[in-house]
Design a protein around this motif. Structure first.
Motif, short mmCIF file in Angstrom:
data_model
loop_
_atom_site.label_atom_id
_atom_site.label_comp_id
_atom_site.label_asym_id
_atom_site.label_seq_id
_atom_site.Cartn_x
_atom_site.Cartn_y
_atom_site.Cartn_z
N LEU A 86 51.02 44.02 45.11
CA LEU A 86 49.69 43.50 44.82
C LEU A 86 48.66 44.58 45.12
N VAL A 87 47.77 44.82 44.18
CA VAL A 87 46.67 45.75 44.38
C VAL A 87 45.38 44.94 44.46
N VAL A 88 44.64 45.13 45.53
CA VAL A 88 43.36 44.45 45.70
C VAL A 88 42.25 45.49 45.55
N VAL A 89 41.47 45.35 44.50
CA VAL A 89 40.38 46.27 44.24
C VAL A 89 39.14 45.75 44.95
N ALA A 90 38.75 46.45 46.00
CA ALA A 90 37.56 46.08 46.77
C ALA A 90 36.48 47.12 46.56
N ARG B 162 48.79 40.54 34.13
CA ARG B 162 48.97 40.92 35.54
C ARG B 162 47.65 40.97 36.31
N TYR B 163 46.55 40.68 35.64
CA TYR B 163 45.24 40.69 36.31
C TYR B 163 44.80 39.27 36.63
N VAL B 164 44.38 39.05 37.85
CA VAL B 164 43.86 37.76 38.29
C VAL B 164 42.60 38.05 39.11
N GLY B 165 41.46 37.60 38.62
CA GLY B 165 40.24 37.80 39.40
C GLY B 165 40.24 36.93 40.64
N SER B 166 39.47 37.35 41.63
CA SER B 166 39.32 36.50 42.82
C SER B 166 38.01 36.84 43.51
N HIS B 167 37.57 35.93 44.36
CA HIS B 167 36.30 36.14 45.06
C HIS B 167 36.31 35.43 46.40
N PRO B 168 36.45 36.16 47.50
CA PRO B 168 36.31 35.54 48.82
C PRO B 168 34.84 35.31 49.13
N MET B 169 34.48 34.09 49.43
CA MET B 169 33.09 33.76 49.74
C MET B 169 32.82 34.05 51.22
N ASP C 45 53.16 33.69 38.16
CA ASP C 45 53.59 34.37 39.39
C ASP C 45 52.50 35.29 39.92
N ALA C 46 51.69 35.85 39.01
CA ALA C 46 50.58 36.70 39.43
C ALA C 46 49.52 35.87 40.15
N VAL C 47 49.21 34.71 39.59
CA VAL C 47 48.26 33.81 40.24
C VAL C 47 48.79 33.38 41.61
N GLY C 48 50.08 33.09 41.66
CA GLY C 48 50.69 32.67 42.91
C GLY C 48 50.63 33.73 43.99
N LEU C 49 50.81 34.99 43.62
CA LEU C 49 50.77 36.07 44.61
C LEU C 49 49.36 36.25 45.17
N VAL C 50 48.35 36.15 44.32
CA VAL C 50 46.97 36.25 44.80
C VAL C 50 46.65 35.08 45.72
N ARG C 51 47.08 33.88 45.35
CA ARG C 51 46.87 32.72 46.20
C ARG C 51 47.58 32.89 47.54
N GLN C 52 48.77 33.45 47.52
CA GLN C 52 49.52 33.65 48.75
C GLN C 52 48.76 34.55 49.72
N ALA C 53 48.22 35.65 49.21
CA ALA C 53 47.49 36.58 50.06
C ALA C 53 46.22 35.94 50.61
N ALA C 54 45.50 35.22 49.76
CA ALA C 54 44.25 34.58 50.21
C ALA C 54 44.53 33.52 51.26
N VAL D 295 45.32 34.88 54.87
CA VAL D 295 44.23 35.37 55.73
C VAL D 295 43.31 34.24 56.18
N GLY D 296 43.73 32.99 55.95
CA GLY D 296 42.99 31.85 56.49
C GLY D 296 41.98 31.23 55.57
N ALA D 297 41.92 31.68 54.30
CA ALA D 297 40.91 31.16 53.38
C ALA D 297 41.34 29.82 52.78
N ALA D 298 40.33 29.07 52.33
CA ALA D 298 40.57 27.83 51.60
C ALA D 298 40.50 28.15 50.11
N VAL D 299 41.62 28.11 49.44
CA VAL D 299 41.74 28.63 48.07
C VAL D 299 41.46 27.53 47.05
N SER D 300 40.67 27.88 46.03
CA SER D 300 40.46 27.02 44.88
C SER D 300 40.59 27.87 43.63
N VAL D 301 40.76 27.22 42.49
CA VAL D 301 40.93 27.93 41.22
C VAL D 301 39.83 27.49 40.27
#
Length: 360
Positions: A59-63, A108-115, A147-156, A159-165
């Motif tokens: 997983l690559v996280v672009v920050a 293979r790209y899934v956007g995400s946003h930690p609030m 599976d890509a969505v699942g991997l991003v959800r797993q990482a989020a 780290v203790g976040a409350a995940v929504s889609v």
């Protein structure tokens, strides 16, 4: 085998994420255009600096900053053809469109946003608990692999976040209201203080501090965020301008001695604010709870606030929320302690018996 996450960009979010993922058992490698920033993130416990031997991330996280996030996503998709790639930019539609236009593999790209965030930026402000209990929105494209969505959800989740889609358009409209416009509003109110006299500013109380707290944010970062979500923010501000114009019209009437209809506008405006505040999620994301406030005079001395918390616990009263206001030119502060309504009398009696100056 643990999941290998490559964090690209070691500012506040990237470094905080690296620390949290390492604590959760992930293997984390770091890269940043600034070698110094990457080394600082490493020293803070965010992972190891990437080299040729670690070029196999799952997983690559672009920050990266919002204005370059899409370019880095496209580059990462090309460089690691087996990896899932996400970004943590606070706008999603413009990034997804740019990734598509740049030829990136949207499967293979899934956007995400930690609030989550802080007024301070950079790796030095990073915290491993930055995401605890915070919302993290996962934003798949129409062709993102499950599976890509699942991997991003797993990482989020790790780290203790409350995940929504959400979809990108829904996300961008939502953050315009709950994040981007509040930043503009706080900056505008704080900007009015530039030409106010020192004696006037000295009268500032907790209300002004609450409204302007986020006005100390990084101007360069927020310029990029607002540019990336310009249409959605514009729409909310346009509606807000209409509300403000109505209030100004009512105040014009009142200033001229004509109260007919004007008081209703003012009352309705404040009342609508009450309704809106009541919709903000409460403790642990549950429905809002109406708390009572007990104000305690706390000496400005080492350990005084800690003693207050300890003695509240000894009295069997749970602290639900806290605001601390320093007395103007006085060696004490006012601790506004929020508790459930049924605990007020018990708390008042317990604190008064221990010598605290309190009032409800």
């Amino acid at each position: 085998m643990s999941v290998h996450v490559r964090v690209v960009g070691t500012g506040l979010i990237g470094t905080s994420l690296g620390i949290a993922l390492c604590r959760a058992g992930f293997r984390v490698t770091l890269s940043d255009p600034s070698p110094t920033a990457a080394r600082l993130a490493r020293d803070l416990g965010a992972g190891e600096i990437a080299d040729a031997s670690t070029d196999d991330p799952d997983l690559v996280v672009v920050a990266a900053p919002p204005d370059v996030a899409a370019d880095v996503v496209v580059e990462s998709l090309g460089r690691w053809p087996e990896a899932v790639v996400t970004d943590v930019a606070s706008v999603k539609g413009s990034v997804a469109h740019a990734v598509r236009d740049g030829g990136g593999d949207l499967a293979r790209y899934v956007g995400s946003h930690p609030m989550a965030g802080r007024e301070r930026s950079g790796a030095g402000a990073a915290r491993g608990d930055l995401f605890d209990g915070r919302a993290w929105v996962v934003v798949p494209t129409g062709t993102s692999r499950p599976d890509a969505v699942g991997l991003v959800r797993q990482a989020a989740t790790a780290v203790g976040a409350a995940v929504s889609v959400m979809g990108a358009a829904e996300h961008d409209a939502a953050v315009a209201v709950v994040s981007h416009v509040p930043q503009v509003a706080a900056s505008l109110v704080a900007g009015r203080l530039r030409d106010v006299s020192d004696p006037a500013v000295a009268l500032a109380g907790q209300g002004l501090r609450d409204v302007t707290r986020i006005a100390g944010s990084d101007p360069r970062l927020w310029t990029q965020i607002l540019a990336g979500n310009a249409a959605a923010v514009r729409d909310v501000l346009t509606a807000l301008r209409a509300d403000l114009d109505e209030v100004i019209g009512a105040l014009d009437q009142l200033a001229d001695g004509d109260s007919r209809g004007a008081l209703e506008v003012v009352n309705r405006t404040v009342g609508h604010g009450n309704v809106g505040v009541a919709r903000i999620p409460g403790k642990h994301g549950a429905a809002p709870t109406a708390y009572e406030t007990v104000v305690v005079v706390v000496p400005d001395t080492p350990g005084a606030l800690g003693r207050l918390f300890t003695e509240m616990g000894e009295a069997g009263v749970n602290l639900e929320d806290l605001h601390l206001e320093h007395g103007l030119g006085q060696p004490f502060g006012l601790a506004e302690v929020a508790v459930v309504p049924g605990a007020v009398e018990k708390l008042l009696a317990a604190l008064e018996a221990r010598g605290w100056r309190v009032h409800d």
